[in-house]
Design an enzyme around this catalytic site. Structure first.
Site, PDB file in Angstrom:
ATOM      1  N   GLU A   1       0.881  -1.176   0.000  1.00 38.39           N
ATOM      2  CA  GLU A   1       0.000   0.000   0.000  1.00 38.39           C
ATOM      3  C   GLU A   1       0.909   1.213   0.000  1.00 38.39           C
ATOM      4  OE1 GLU A   1      -1.314   3.221   1.735  1.00 38.39           O
ATOM      5  OE2 GLU A   1      -1.919   1.901   3.395  1.00 38.39           O
TER       6      GLU A   1
ATOM      7  N   CYS B   1      -2.608   7.883   4.863  1.00 38.73           N
ATOM      8  CA  CYS B   1      -2.654   7.473   3.461  1.00 38.73           C
ATOM      9  C   CYS B   1      -3.967   7.842   2.801  1.00 38.73           C
ATOM     10  CB  CYS B   1      -2.399   5.977   3.344  1.00 38.73           C
ATOM     11  SG  CYS B   1      -3.333   4.987   4.504  1.00 38.73           S
TER      12      CYS B   1
END
Length: 523
Positions: free
Chosen positions: A265, A302
């Site tokens: 990720e 994020c």
């Protein structure tokens, strides 16, 4: 419990052989004790081989035993008490409330996977019973289930020292799948990592599991991480971090004689589409919510909303004015590490100097080391379409770019031009924005792993249905998620059994189904 400054390889406390490093208190810039000597190739070899040995027994543990182990980890993390929270505060600069919430999320995640292991859906059992009388050819008895792939390497993230680190989602889902884990702790918070690692090791011992089910390695540079990914005993990788780091691991895994999957990720600007009806009805309240989302945790999430897209006009002016006022009045927040702060400053400078970009607001001036000065920037959609690489890169921190679109067609063109994202958000008004919603949704489905309406993407709910993933560069594999119980699928593979006598079949496939797992059967 106290930090000692060692790696944890099975049951052993091991001092590394590579140059030592210390965590740094980002609020003061002062190094913290103790020093951690980095691990070398021999330490990777020991940890990976122990994990390989543990795999034989751990993968066959009953769902009940595996779930008990996950719950034991959660209980032992909670038992660390203030020692863990205070160390994490010192190493990350994050406030107590944020870290206490993150600890709760970490423990909830372990419980969620424990419940999923017991429920048994993850076995994915499918049974096609034999049809000996079928013409023109009989059908064999074929039964399928999912098995763990083998030992998993997990990389701790910088921005979540608990929930995406040593006992975070990658570790929890791998252990739930039946895969031993070797963690490469993040050098920004080694003390926090050691404390959590000791809690996991204590849980391994309390549950009578093989010592190789868990190990924790440290290193200040990338060498130990690459060595871990390249080790033949490692069969999959979980990573949360930068695009550069994730791609490097993907390339290392692909070069192996036996390539393995890397679930990384990495990078996302999480576009927010401000539809005309929503801006007309509540431009200022949406701007207030956006500012809160952007400024939280100094933007070091994020899912931070880094791109906003709206139609040019007075409603967008009102949005920018309100958001700019909130951002201009904001106090700077401490960033996680000096390198992250330096990267933020460089990213803001690079983005603000792109053609067509103007600065609309800056937060308060930093008064201490490593503080994030929030920034709101503006450009036309045409400037973005002419330079998507320059204007579409993530700046990790409280920095966002607003795009002015000439019309709805240009808004759709922007949506088609952005890279893969973790999230995409629509601020919409029922009864007014239907046409644009219907045009945008098919585009966003192909661009993001999670689509929101009338909210903001920060705050990822830990639940069964959550997807925290998306097309590259948001992740390395758009079929996967790192949050939610579907994350277990990353560390499983299907195996079919044809005409195997019942007595030799694994429990989920036996006629009696002794584990009581859900099964799809066709006769």
């Amino acid at each position: 419990m106290r930090v000692i400054g060692t790696m944890l390889i099975g049951n052993e406390d091991v001092t590394g052989s590579e140059p030592a490093f210390r965590a740094v208190d980002p609020a003061t810039g002062e190094p913290l004790e103790p020093a951690y000597a980095g691990g070398g190739q021999a330490h990777v070899e020991r940890a990976a081989r122990l994990a390989e040995e543990a795999f034989a027994s751990y993968r066959t543990e009953t769902p009940r035993r595996r779930a008990a182990f996950l719950r034991e980890i959660g209980a032992r993390i909670m038992a660390l008490g203030d020692v863990l929270i205070e160390r994490a505060m010192a190493e990350s600069g994050l406030p107590r409330a944020r870290l206490e919430g993150e600890r709760g999320r970490t423990v909830k995640q372990l419980e969620l996977f424990a419940a999923a292991v017991e429920a048994g859906d993850w076995h994915g059992v499918r049974i096609d019973h034999a049809q000996p009388e079928r013409q023109p050819m009989p059908r064999a008895d074929i039964r399928m289930r999912y098995l763990p792939v083998g030992p998993v390497a997990v990389f701790g993230a910088s921005n979540f020292p608990l929930a995406f680190s040593v006992a975070g989602g990658d570790t929890a889902s791998a252990l739930a799948a039946g895969a031993p884990v070797v963690v490469k702790g993040h050098p920004a918070h080694p003390g926090t990592s050691e404390l959590v690692g000791r809690a996991i090791r204590a849980a391994v011992q309390a549950q009578g599991l093989h010592e190789g089910v868990f190990s924790l390695l440290f290193g200040a540079d990338h060498r130990i991480g690459l060595a871990l990914v390249e080790h033949p005993a490692i069969k999959a990788v979980g990573f949360t971090g930068s695009r550069t780091g994730g791609v490097a691991l993907m390339q290392a895994a692909a070069r192996r004689p036996e390539p393995i999957p890397v679930y990384a990720e990495m990078s996302s600007i999480n576009p927010v589409y401000l539809l005309p009806g929503a801006l007309k009805a509540r431009a200022r309240s949406v701007a207030e919510g956006f500012a809160v989302s952007l400024l939280g945790s100094a933007g070091q999430l994020c899912t931070c909303p880094g791109l906003l897209v709206g139609l040019d006009g007075p409603e967008l002016d009102a949005f920018i004015e309100t958001a700019g006022q909130r951002i201009g009045a904001s106090e700077p927040g401490t960033m996680l590490t000096p390198p992250i702060h330096q990267a933020y400053q460089a990213g803001v400078q690079k983005l603000s100097q792109q053609p067509g970009v103007t600065v609309r607001a800056r937060g308060g001036e930093p008064q201490a080391p490593n503080q994030c000065q929030a920034v709101l920037l503006e450009a036309t959609a045409q400037a973005f379409l002419q330079n998507p690489e320059g204007l579409g890169q993530e700046v990790f921190g409280s920095c966002a770019l607003v795009l002015r679109c000439e019309d709805e067609a240009q808004m759709l063109e922007v949506a088609r031009s952005v890279e893969g994202q973790l999230t995409a958000t629509l601020h919409l008004e029922a009864g007014q924005d239907e046409h644009l919603i219907r045009a945008l949704l098919p585009v966003l489905e192909l661009k993001a792993g999670r689509i929101l309406a009338n909210g903001f993407p920060t705050g990822v709910e830990v639940c069964h249905a959550m997807v925290h993933g998306g097309p590259f560069p948001a992740t390395s594999d758009p079929r996967s998620t790192s949050v939610g119980t579907a994350a277990i699928q990353r560390f499983l593979r299907p195996v079919a059994y044809q005409d195997i006598p019942d007595a030799f079949l694994p429990e989920p496939l036996q006629a009696a189904n002794p584990w009581g797992v859900p099964r799809m059967e066709h006769r």
